[in-house]
Write a protein that holds these residues in place. Structure first.
Motif, short mmCIF file in Angstrom:
data_model
loop_
_atom_site.label_atom_id
_atom_site.label_comp_id
_atom_site.label_asym_id
_atom_site.label_seq_id
_atom_site.Cartn_x
_atom_site.Cartn_y
_atom_site.Cartn_z
N LEU A 250 0.77 -1.23 0.00
CA LEU A 250 0.00 0.00 0.00
C LEU A 250 0.81 1.29 0.00
O LEU A 250 0.25 2.35 0.30
CB LEU A 250 -0.91 0.00 1.25
CG LEU A 250 -1.76 -1.25 1.45
CD1 LEU A 250 -2.39 -1.25 2.82
CD2 LEU A 250 -2.83 -1.32 0.38
N LEU B 116 1.97 3.40 -2.21
CA LEU B 116 1.58 4.50 -3.09
C LEU B 116 0.37 5.25 -2.56
O LEU B 116 0.36 6.49 -2.52
CB LEU B 116 1.31 3.99 -4.51
CG LEU B 116 2.52 3.39 -5.21
CD1 LEU B 116 2.13 2.85 -6.58
CD2 LEU B 116 3.62 4.41 -5.33
N VAL B 117 -0.64 4.53 -2.14
CA VAL B 117 -1.84 5.21 -1.64
C VAL B 117 -1.57 5.88 -0.29
O VAL B 117 -2.05 6.98 -0.04
CB VAL B 117 -3.07 4.26 -1.58
CG1 VAL B 117 -2.95 3.27 -0.46
CG2 VAL B 117 -4.35 5.07 -1.42
N GLU C 99 0.27 9.04 -0.93
CA GLU C 99 -0.67 10.06 -1.41
C GLU C 99 -1.49 10.63 -0.25
O GLU C 99 -1.65 11.85 -0.14
CB GLU C 99 -1.60 9.46 -2.46
CG GLU C 99 -2.57 10.45 -3.05
CD GLU C 99 -3.46 9.82 -4.12
OE1 GLU C 99 -4.62 10.24 -4.20
OE2 GLU C 99 -2.99 8.94 -4.85
N ILE C 100 -1.97 9.76 0.62
CA ILE C 100 -2.74 10.20 1.78
C ILE C 100 -1.88 11.09 2.67
O ILE C 100 -2.31 12.17 3.10
CB ILE C 100 -3.28 9.00 2.58
CG1 ILE C 100 -4.39 8.30 1.79
CG2 ILE C 100 -3.80 9.44 3.95
CD1 ILE C 100 -4.80 6.95 2.37
N ASP D 260 -1.34 14.45 1.01
CA ASP D 260 -2.59 15.21 1.08
C ASP D 260 -2.77 15.84 2.46
O ASP D 260 -3.11 17.02 2.57
CB ASP D 260 -3.81 14.30 0.83
CG ASP D 260 -4.00 13.90 -0.61
OD1 ASP D 260 -3.30 14.45 -1.50
OD2 ASP D 260 -4.83 13.00 -0.86
N THR E 162 -7.79 14.76 2.99
CA THR E 162 -7.65 13.87 1.83
C THR E 162 -9.02 13.44 1.34
O THR E 162 -9.98 13.41 2.13
CB THR E 162 -6.79 12.64 2.18
OG1 THR E 162 -6.65 11.82 1.00
CG2 THR E 162 -7.39 11.81 3.29
N HIS F 168 -9.50 10.45 0.30
CA HIS F 168 -9.60 9.04 0.65
C HIS F 168 -10.35 8.88 1.98
O HIS F 168 -10.20 9.70 2.89
CB HIS F 168 -8.20 8.42 0.80
CG HIS F 168 -7.44 8.36 -0.48
ND1 HIS F 168 -7.64 7.39 -1.42
CD2 HIS F 168 -6.47 9.17 -0.98
CE1 HIS F 168 -6.84 7.59 -2.45
NE2 HIS F 168 -6.12 8.67 -2.21
#
Length: 72
Positions: A38, A40-41, A44-45, A48, A55, A57
């Motif tokens: 996980l 990459l996500v 990103e979170i 953010d 975010t 997400h």
């Protein structure tokens, strides 16, 4: 020869913990082996949260103050 020590940490519901903006840092922990899938996500979170203060997400299930119930 290589010697290492580590500890696996699991929450009862088997979800990680995310503490945004704690002492000027975003803390993500408790992946215990499945976090490598996980990055990459979660990157990103994290970006953010740091850059935008939120975010898109859904991160409610990662709240450390959530009710921790063991998955059946």
């Amino acid at each position: 020869m290589r010697i290492g020590t580590f500890a696996d940490g699991f929450t009862p519901d088997e979800h990680a913990l995310l503490v945004p903006r704690h002492l000027n840092a975003t803390v993500m922990t408790g992946f215990s082996g499945h976090g490598f899938k996980l990055p990459l996500v979660f990157g990103e979170i994290g970006s953010d949260l740091v850059l935008r203060g939120g975010t898109e997400h859904d991160i409610a299930h990662l709240d450390p103050n959530r009710e921790l119930v063991r998955n059946a």
